[in-house]
Design a protein around this motif. Sequence first.
Motif, PDB file in Angstrom:
ATOM      1  N   GLY A 155      -9.858 -23.412  -3.336  1.00 53.55           N
ATOM      2  CA  GLY A 155      -8.679 -22.555  -3.121  1.00 53.55           C
ATOM      3  C   GLY A 155      -7.626 -23.287  -2.301  1.00 53.55           C
ATOM      4  N   ILE A 156      -6.265 -23.510  -3.186  1.00 54.73           N
ATOM      5  CA  ILE A 156      -5.132 -24.242  -2.472  1.00 54.73           C
ATOM      6  C   ILE A 156      -4.240 -23.290  -1.619  1.00 54.73           C
ATOM      7  N   CYS A 157      -3.994 -22.255  -2.349  1.00 53.88           N
ATOM      8  CA  CYS A 157      -2.661 -21.184  -1.605  1.00 53.88           C
ATOM      9  C   CYS A 157      -3.362 -19.877  -1.847  1.00 53.88           C
ATOM     10  N   VAL A 158      -3.095 -19.234  -0.517  1.00 60.58           N
ATOM     11  CA  VAL A 158      -3.259 -17.877  -0.328  1.00 60.58           C
ATOM     12  C   VAL A 158      -1.822 -17.049  -0.715  1.00 60.58           C
ATOM     13  N   ILE A 159      -1.682 -16.292  -1.767  1.00 63.92           N
ATOM     14  CA  ILE A 159      -0.459 -15.565  -2.367  1.00 63.92           C
ATOM     15  C   ILE A 159      -0.561 -14.285  -2.048  1.00 63.92           C
ATOM     16  N   ASP A 160       0.359 -13.402  -2.558  1.00 61.65           N
ATOM     17  CA  ASP A 160       0.628 -12.028  -2.431  1.00 61.65           C
ATOM     18  C   ASP A 160       0.611 -11.648  -0.801  1.00 61.65           C
ATOM     19  N   LEU A 161       1.648 -12.182  -0.108  1.00 63.86           N
ATOM     20  CA  LEU A 161       1.751 -11.920   1.234  1.00 63.86           C
ATOM     21  C   LEU A 161       2.383 -10.540   1.512  1.00 63.86           C
ATOM     22  N   ASP A 162       2.617  -9.631   0.907  1.00 58.54           N
ATOM     23  CA  ASP A 162       3.339  -8.423   1.263  1.00 58.54           C
ATOM     24  C   ASP A 162       2.611  -7.760   2.315  1.00 58.54           C
ATOM     25  N   THR A 163       1.253  -7.725   2.317  1.00 59.75           N
ATOM     26  CA  THR A 163       0.541  -6.885   3.372  1.00 59.75           C
ATOM     27  C   THR A 163       0.400  -7.804   4.655  1.00 59.75           C
ATOM     28  N   VAL A 164       0.734  -9.077   4.695  1.00 61.07           N
ATOM     29  CA  VAL A 164       0.629  -9.952   6.030  1.00 61.07           C
ATOM     30  C   VAL A 164       1.135  -8.986   7.199  1.00 61.07           C
ATOM     31  N   MET A 165       0.441  -8.785   8.256  1.00 59.74           N
ATOM     32  CA  MET A 165       0.860  -7.717   9.425  1.00 59.74           C
ATOM     33  C   MET A 165      -0.269  -8.329  10.546  1.00 59.74           C
ATOM     34  N   PRO A 166       0.086  -7.775  11.738  1.00 64.38           N
ATOM     35  CA  PRO A 166      -0.729  -7.933  12.897  1.00 64.38           C
ATOM     36  C   PRO A 166      -1.878  -7.398  12.650  1.00 64.38           C
ATOM     37  N   GLY A 167      -2.912  -7.587  13.072  1.00 64.97           N
ATOM     38  CA  GLY A 167      -4.198  -7.086  12.727  1.00 64.97           C
ATOM     39  C   GLY A 167      -5.447  -7.767  13.505  1.00 64.97           C
ATOM     40  N   SER A 168      -6.605  -7.688  12.763  1.00 66.64           N
ATOM     41  CA  SER A 168      -7.817  -8.190  13.568  1.00 66.64           C
ATOM     42  C   SER A 168      -8.468  -9.377  12.173  1.00 66.64           C
ATOM     43  N   VAL A 169      -9.048 -10.281  12.520  1.00 65.66           N
ATOM     44  CA  VAL A 169      -9.851 -11.054  11.584  1.00 65.66           C
ATOM     45  C   VAL A 169     -10.797 -10.204  10.936  1.00 65.66           C
ATOM     46  N   PHE A 170     -11.198  -9.281  11.381  1.00 63.51           N
ATOM     47  CA  PHE A 170     -12.214  -8.192  10.879  1.00 63.51           C
ATOM     48  C   PHE A 170     -11.702  -7.368   9.521  1.00 63.51           C
ATOM     49  N   TYR A 171     -10.449  -7.369   9.642  1.00 64.36           N
ATOM     50  CA  TYR A 171      -9.980  -6.707   8.407  1.00 64.36           C
ATOM     51  C   TYR A 171     -10.118  -7.537   7.225  1.00 64.36           C
ATOM     52  N   ASP A 172      -9.732  -8.846   7.456  1.00 60.95           N
ATOM     53  CA  ASP A 172      -9.769  -9.916   6.181  1.00 60.95           C
ATOM     54  C   ASP A 172     -11.115 -10.281   5.757  1.00 60.95           C
ATOM     55  N   PHE A 173     -12.195 -10.657   6.691  1.00 64.60           N
ATOM     56  CA  PHE A 173     -13.451 -10.482   6.380  1.00 64.60           C
ATOM     57  C   PHE A 173     -14.277  -9.714   5.844  1.00 64.60           C
ATOM     58  N   GLY A 174     -14.143  -8.330   6.520  1.00 62.19           N
ATOM     59  CA  GLY A 174     -14.669  -6.977   6.194  1.00 62.19           C
ATOM     60  C   GLY A 174     -14.323  -6.702   4.686  1.00 62.19           C
ATOM     61  N   ASP A 175     -13.165  -6.853   4.452  1.00 65.69           N
ATOM     62  CA  ASP A 175     -12.791  -6.192   2.945  1.00 65.69           C
ATOM     63  C   ASP A 175     -13.244  -7.248   2.165  1.00 65.69           C
ATOM     64  N   SER A 176     -13.256  -8.435   2.280  1.00 63.87           N
ATOM     65  CA  SER A 176     -13.556  -9.357   1.391  1.00 63.87           C
ATOM     66  C   SER A 176     -15.162  -9.225   1.076  1.00 63.87           C
ATOM     67  N   ILE A 177     -16.003  -9.009   1.866  1.00 59.46           N
ATOM     68  CA  ILE A 177     -17.484  -8.622   1.566  1.00 59.46           C
ATOM     69  C   ILE A 177     -17.575  -7.256   1.026  1.00 59.46           C
ATOM     70  N   ARG A 178     -16.696  -6.234   1.521  1.00 61.18           N
ATOM     71  CA  ARG A 178     -16.814  -5.138   0.658  1.00 61.18           C
ATOM     72  C   ARG A 178     -16.543  -5.295  -0.758  1.00 61.18           C
ATOM     73  N   PHE A 179     -15.634  -6.022  -1.239  1.00 58.54           N
ATOM     74  CA  PHE A 179     -15.268  -6.072  -2.691  1.00 58.54           C
ATOM     75  C   PHE A 179     -16.087  -7.273  -3.227  1.00 58.54           C
ATOM     76  N   GLY A 180     -16.261  -8.272  -2.430  1.00 61.60           N
ATOM     77  CA  GLY A 180     -16.799  -9.574  -3.221  1.00 61.60           C
ATOM     78  C   GLY A 180     -18.299  -9.732  -3.185  1.00 61.60           C
ATOM     79  N   ALA A 181     -19.094  -8.818  -2.275  1.00 61.23           N
ATOM     80  CA  ALA A 181     -20.491  -9.008  -2.140  1.00 61.23           C
ATOM     81  C   ALA A 181     -21.258  -7.964  -2.644  1.00 61.23           C
ATOM     82  N   SER A 182     -20.524  -6.965  -3.175  1.00 54.80           N
ATOM     83  CA  SER A 182     -20.939  -5.815  -3.712  1.00 54.80           C
ATOM     84  C   SER A 182     -21.822  -6.089  -5.227  1.00 54.80           C
TER      85      SER A 182
END
Length: 374
Positions: free
Chosen positions: A240-267
């Motif tokens: 993975g060389i580049c993270v794209i679609d930065l429209d929802t880049v906002m202040p938040g928690s690492v939990f948002y990114d990690f948690g949603d990755s598992i929700r979608f990707g580990a199902s």
Amino acid sequence: MENKIIDTKITAEVVNQFEFNGEFIHIEPLGQGHINSTYAVYFRRETVPPIRYVLQRINTSILKNPLTLMKNIEGVTNHLRKKIMEAGGNPDRETLTIVKTKDGKLFYEDGDKECWRAYLFIEDATCYQSAEKPGLFYNSAKAFGRFQKLLSDYPAETLSETIEKFHNTVNRYKNFEKAVQEDRMGRAKDVQKEIEFVKARKDDCGIVLDLIEKKEIPLRVTHNDTKLNNIMMDNETNEGICVIDLDTVMPGSVFYDFGDSIRFGASSAAEDETDLSKVYMDINLFKEYVEGFLSEAGETLTKKEYELLAFSAKLLTLECGIRFLTDYLEGDTYFKIHREHHNLDRARTQFKLVANMEEKMEMMNEIVMSHCKN
């Protein structure tokens, strides 16, 4: 006919507004995004090969303030470029490069009040819709972990919310309670089991927000849409060389990114699977993602974040299920549906995942904490 009109408008008006290099050749639709309209624009140059750019019409019905949006993206990508250059990398390939308008603006507003932006095209890389090759899920975890690491010292409080209260689980729960109380479609009586499932987990909804407010965990820059197809993968290495679609880049928690990755990707199943016996969280995929993510981001996380990383997978899955159930109760006004009870099916799938994660939480925590060096 409509596409021809749009294409004519783009080539006659919009393309000429940007600092593109070369003689315009042609334009074609690009990607499978559901929010913005995206095109690849080709230009001929005299002494070097043709060059491509990405041109996007911003969906201002969802992303209501394009100036705030683009300032967020400019700030984050400038920070990433600096870090990438310091590490000896290629910033034109490892982060998005905004192409400004000829008068130096971040986007162009046309005569119909439609807003357009442009990026440099990242060549020799692919966006995958699913982990069809071995290692892609792990590499996506590394890419999002690196995104977190490189932005760990960015002042997240200076970013604006592009979509208000996007991962505010407390607010999502309040909307759910309101939908149950109003019951405008008369559907609540048939989904009491699902309603009680959510109510039993009300206390979970406020945990992350409370910790941020008490400054027990840091406010971070978060991507908030950490799907596999938001990463450009190198065609040779599959890294993975580049993270794209930065429209929802906002202040938040690492939990948002990690948690949603598992929700979608580990199902184990599709988001709208109707046979719930097929739905569970794959612990091997969870372990794979943890290892990839923490190999990059691990050194920047606090001990408290490690302790709740596994929980965040459950929380973000619960939040998504709440959103689906709320929309079902309100008459399917937000998420597109393709069959009767589609949003209810989606909600049930998420709740089955939540229940399965609860059964596996001890194992999940052990996997995460085995990587904790704090």
